[in-house]
Design an enzyme around this catalytic site. Sequence first.
Site, PDB file in Angstrom:
ATOM      1  N   ASP A  35      27.433 -15.833   6.827  1.00 27.38           N
ATOM      2  CA  ASP A  35      26.228 -15.638   6.017  1.00 27.38           C
ATOM      3  C   ASP A  35      25.735 -14.193   5.951  1.00 27.38           C
ATOM      4  O   ASP A  35      24.597 -13.939   5.521  1.00 27.38           O
ATOM      5  CB  ASP A  35      25.107 -16.560   6.516  1.00 27.38           C
ATOM      6  CG  ASP A  35      25.345 -18.000   6.089  1.00 27.38           C
ATOM      7  OD1 ASP A  35      25.751 -18.199   4.931  1.00 27.38           O
ATOM      8  OD2 ASP A  35      25.152 -18.907   6.906  1.00 27.38           O
TER       9      ASP A  35
ATOM     10  N   ASP B 181      29.041 -22.650  -0.080  1.00 28.49           N
ATOM     11  CA  ASP B 181      27.953 -21.678   0.024  1.00 28.49           C
ATOM     12  C   ASP B 181      28.478 -20.234   0.108  1.00 28.49           C
ATOM     13  O   ASP B 181      27.804 -19.292  -0.277  1.00 28.49           O
ATOM     14  CB  ASP B 181      27.087 -21.927   1.268  1.00 28.49           C
ATOM     15  CG  ASP B 181      26.896 -23.389   1.630  1.00 28.49           C
ATOM     16  OD1 ASP B 181      27.768 -24.201   1.296  1.00 28.49           O
ATOM     17  OD2 ASP B 181      25.889 -23.711   2.272  1.00 28.49           O
TER      18      ASP B 181
ATOM     19  N   ARG C  20      22.883 -28.887  -3.484  1.00 23.02           N
ATOM     20  CA  ARG C  20      22.778 -27.435  -3.283  1.00 23.02           C
ATOM     21  C   ARG C  20      24.156 -26.781  -3.234  1.00 23.02           C
ATOM     22  O   ARG C  20      24.318 -25.642  -3.674  1.00 23.02           O
ATOM     23  CB  ARG C  20      21.971 -27.102  -2.028  1.00 23.02           C
ATOM     24  CG  ARG C  20      21.604 -25.631  -1.980  1.00 23.02           C
ATOM     25  CD  ARG C  20      20.446 -25.294  -1.062  1.00 23.02           C
ATOM     26  NE  ARG C  20      20.675 -25.518   0.332  1.00 23.02           N
ATOM     27  CZ  ARG C  20      20.163 -26.498   1.047  1.00 23.02           C
ATOM     28  NH1 ARG C  20      19.388 -27.393   0.480  1.00 23.02           N
ATOM     29  NH2 ARG C  20      20.415 -26.625   2.327  1.00 23.02           N
TER      30      ARG C  20
HETATM   31  N1  GLY Z   1      23.901 -22.187   3.247  1.00 21.30           N
HETATM   32  C1  GLY Z   1      23.312 -23.238   4.003  1.00 21.30           C
HETATM   33  C2  GLY Z   1      22.499 -24.129   3.171  1.00 21.30           C
HETATM   34  O1  GLY Z   1      22.474 -24.031   1.960  1.00 21.30           O
HETATM   35  O2  GLY Z   1      21.848 -24.986   3.766  1.00 21.30           O
END
Ligand code: GLY
Length: 395
Positions: free
Chosen positions: A112, A173, A245
């Site tokens: 991240d 992600d 998401r």
């Molecule tokens: N990238 C972690 C989330 O979207 O929860």
Amino acid sequence: MKEVAFEALKNPELYGHRPQMDKKFVEDAIGFVLKKIDENLGTFVQKFPAPASKNQVYEAIENVDWTASFWTGMVWLAYELTGDDKYKDLAKIHVQSFKKRMDEKIAVDHHDLGFLYSLSCVADYKLTGDEAAAETALNAAKQLTTRYVDKAGIIQAWGSMADPEQRGRMIIDCCMNLPLLYWASEMTGDNSYYEMAYNHVKQAEKYIVREDASTFHTYYMDTETGAPRFGKTAQGFSDESCWSRGQAWGIYGFPLSYIYTGDTELLDMTKKLANYFLNRLPEDQVSYWDLIFTSGNEERDSSAAAIAACGLLETAKHLPLTDPYRTIYENAALMMIKSLAESYTTAERPDSNGVLLHAVYSKPGKAGVDECCIWGDYFYFEALVRVLKDWKLYW
Ligand code: GLY
């Protein structure tokens, strides 16, 4: 090569017109976000909002989570919009915190770093030309390359590189973390950053996206042979379902890689993901937390709508005028933003220090369910800024 379906829109008429949303509407919505930022200016200085609120209130935590930069990104956007130095001064304090985090290697063994350093140090460099901030971001990019698994051509998301549970695991992600690597290549002239990012996005396109244009949340690759293994969810309803998401990260992440690579297959793939997403939205255009749900009482994830809106607006910018989806995606994004502004903010919740209600961090993990999530606040603000001006990306 697997063929990925391009679903026709189930309700194309819906997106055939612009929602009523004039400049004043957008300015008022931005005014509300600025008010919430101002209320938080004295609270989140050395500390940062927790990823998700509890009872709609973010606690202040150290700079240790993957989400710290979303607050900083909001402060940079506020500075960019207003030119008020109070925002710049605070963001600069944050940039020092991100430098310390990188120098002392505090919670940086994960993928991240793109989220963390694009919205803090890269944004600083792009807005103020601060070379020291750029150096910190370049150190973060270097750190991110330690997650690259050469044989599989992917960036491992989580955990130790030796952990058999996490080894070779990529997640959708991560598409949002790749701009840091592309940017580092441009800054240094070292193409290896670009190659790692591009290899990763192509593997994500090939394996994380399913044939029906939905996405796995996570996918395991064999790190010895480079062969694909299997998909598995972490935050979605099931291994077979499509976490909303995650789909939104793809809708924004693939066009970000297109910007740096010019690979139009990535834009084509974004359209497939986008149509899958749009076809599963409830009437108010804010998805449930997993796209397996299209009606009923499950929680929404307002943050997915905010991310998808940014991705759709970015995608639309790069589609030719002859592509009808250019206008369709703009209209869809505006509908989502309008719906969020009208029905999902904390305007009626003055006890909250968040901006957007009704997000879900992790339903299976029972974390941040029907709460504010700090990335939802950030992407909602970014989406509004995108509507108001020709915004130059921090990504
Ligand atoms: N990238 C972690 C989330 O979207 O929860």
